[in-house]
Motif scaffolding. Sequence first.
Motif, PDB file in Angstrom:
ATOM      1  N   ARG A 190       0.844  -1.194   0.000  1.00 24.62           N
ATOM      2  CA  ARG A 190       0.000   0.000   0.000  1.00 24.62           C
ATOM      3  C   ARG A 190       0.881   1.246   0.000  1.00 24.62           C
ATOM      4  O   ARG A 190       1.924   1.285   0.655  1.00 24.62           O
ATOM      5  CB  ARG A 190      -0.924   0.017   1.215  1.00 24.62           C
ATOM      6  CG  ARG A 190      -1.975  -1.094   1.199  1.00 24.62           C
ATOM      7  CD  ARG A 190      -2.963  -0.892   0.057  1.00 24.62           C
ATOM      8  NE  ARG A 190      -3.991  -1.923   0.001  1.00 24.62           N
ATOM      9  CZ  ARG A 190      -3.922  -3.027  -0.724  1.00 24.62           C
ATOM     10  NH1 ARG A 190      -2.815  -3.274  -1.445  1.00 24.62           N
ATOM     11  NH2 ARG A 190      -4.904  -3.898  -0.737  1.00 24.62           N
ATOM     12  N   ILE A 191       0.429   2.269  -0.724  1.00 20.37           N
ATOM     13  CA  ILE A 191       1.195   3.506  -0.901  1.00 20.37           C
ATOM     14  C   ILE A 191       0.319   4.691  -0.495  1.00 20.37           C
ATOM     15  O   ILE A 191      -0.801   4.831  -0.995  1.00 20.37           O
ATOM     16  CB  ILE A 191       1.636   3.675  -2.361  1.00 20.37           C
ATOM     17  CG1 ILE A 191       2.485   2.479  -2.811  1.00 20.37           C
ATOM     18  CG2 ILE A 191       2.399   4.988  -2.549  1.00 20.37           C
ATOM     19  CD1 ILE A 191       2.634   2.365  -4.319  1.00 20.37           C
ATOM     20  N   TRP A 192       0.833   5.514   0.409  1.00 17.88           N
ATOM     21  CA  TRP A 192       0.151   6.760   0.779  1.00 17.88           C
ATOM     22  C   TRP A 192       0.958   7.926   0.229  1.00 17.88           C
ATOM     23  O   TRP A 192       2.181   7.965   0.368  1.00 17.88           O
ATOM     24  CB  TRP A 192       0.052   6.891   2.293  1.00 17.88           C
ATOM     25  CG  TRP A 192      -1.069   6.113   2.917  1.00 17.88           C
ATOM     26  CD1 TRP A 192      -2.309   6.580   3.269  1.00 17.88           C
ATOM     27  CD2 TRP A 192      -1.064   4.733   3.299  1.00 17.88           C
ATOM     28  NE1 TRP A 192      -3.059   5.583   3.839  1.00 17.88           N
ATOM     29  CE2 TRP A 192      -2.325   4.428   3.865  1.00 17.88           C
ATOM     30  CE3 TRP A 192      -0.105   3.711   3.207  1.00 17.88           C
ATOM     31  CZ2 TRP A 192      -2.647   3.173   4.343  1.00 17.88           C
ATOM     32  CZ3 TRP A 192      -0.412   2.449   3.669  1.00 17.88           C
ATOM     33  CH2 TRP A 192      -1.675   2.187   4.231  1.00 17.88           C
ATOM     34  N   ALA A 193       0.278   8.899  -0.366  1.00 24.35           N
ATOM     35  CA  ALA A 193       0.978  10.020  -0.988  1.00 24.35           C
ATOM     36  C   ALA A 193       0.030  11.195  -1.158  1.00 24.35           C
ATOM     37  O   ALA A 193      -1.193  11.021  -1.194  1.00 24.35           O
ATOM     38  CB  ALA A 193       1.530   9.599  -2.351  1.00 24.35           C
ATOM     39  N   PRO A 194       0.584  12.423  -1.286  1.00 23.76           N
ATOM     40  CA  PRO A 194      -0.266  13.574  -1.589  1.00 23.76           C
ATOM     41  C   PRO A 194      -1.029  13.370  -2.894  1.00 23.76           C
ATOM     42  O   PRO A 194      -0.620  12.580  -3.753  1.00 23.76           O
ATOM     43  CB  PRO A 194       0.731  14.728  -1.702  1.00 23.76           C
ATOM     44  CG  PRO A 194       1.906  14.292  -0.904  1.00 23.76           C
ATOM     45  CD  PRO A 194       1.996  12.807  -1.108  1.00 23.76           C
ATOM     46  N   GLU A 195      -2.083  14.119  -3.075  1.00 24.85           N
ATOM     47  CA  GLU A 195      -3.015  13.913  -4.183  1.00 24.85           C
ATOM     48  C   GLU A 195      -2.358  13.852  -5.562  1.00 24.85           C
ATOM     49  O   GLU A 195      -2.672  12.952  -6.353  1.00 24.85           O
ATOM     50  CB  GLU A 195      -4.102  14.995  -4.145  1.00 24.85           C
ATOM     51  CG  GLU A 195      -5.264  14.752  -5.094  1.00 24.85           C
ATOM     52  CD  GLU A 195      -4.986  15.242  -6.502  1.00 24.85           C
ATOM     53  OE1 GLU A 195      -5.533  14.657  -7.468  1.00 24.85           O
ATOM     54  OE2 GLU A 195      -4.189  16.197  -6.641  1.00 24.85           O
TER      55      GLU A 195
END
Length: 213
Positions: free
Chosen positions: A66-71
Motif C-alpha cells: 500500500r502507498i500513501w501520498a499527496p493527491e
Amino acid sequence: MQVTKFTHSCVRFDDGDRSLVVDPGVFSEVSAALDGAGAVLITHEHFDHIDVDQLRAAAQRDSRLRIWAPEPVATALGDLGEQVLTAAPGEAFDAAGFAIRTFGGQHALIHPTIPVVPNVGYLIEGSVYHPGDSLIVPPVPVGVLLAPLHAPWSSTGEVIDFVVSVRAPRTVGIHDALLTDIGRGLVESHVGRIGGEHGCEYTHLAPADTLDV
C-alpha cells in the motif's frame, strides 16, 4: 523498531514482520529499501523522493503493498487502484501496522518562479518525524527528528532553527545526497553543536546504517 537510512531522504522502518518505507527516490537504493515492504509513504512528487517506475513495479509484483501520498502523486499512480491512498495533513491512519500522523501541507519555497507542490510530513509510531521537503514544526512531541541537512530551499541556519524548534532528543540527518563529505561534516558539526546546546543529540547515519528506536 529498527530505522535504516538509505541514500538521501529514504528511510525504512522494521519491527518484527512489519515494514514501512518513506521516500524511496532515485538517489536511493530503492530495490533494497522496498524489498518485502508492506507500505510506502511519499512526502511529495519530486524525483529525489519517489522513483515512480521502481515503486510502480514493486506494487505490481506485490498486490499487498500500500502507498500513501499527496493527491498529485496518488493521481499519477492511479493505475494501481486500491493500492494507492491519498494522504493529507491532519490525518491519522495505520500503514502496515505502524501508527501514522500527518503534518505540513506544502513544499518549502525554492524560488517564487518555481511552483510550490503539496508536501506531507509523517510521524511514525508517535516517535520518528520525516518532514519531507519542509521545515514545518509539528505541534506534538517528537522522539527522533529526521532533519533535511541540505536543499535548494534551505540554509544551514534554517536547518539548525528547525532542529532547535522541534526539540527532539535525537536528530538524524537525511536529504544529504548533494553534499560532499566535507560539506556534510561541516553542516553536521553546526547542527550537532548548536542542537546539543538545546538537548538535541545528533546521530550520523551513513547509507545502510541502522538505529533502534
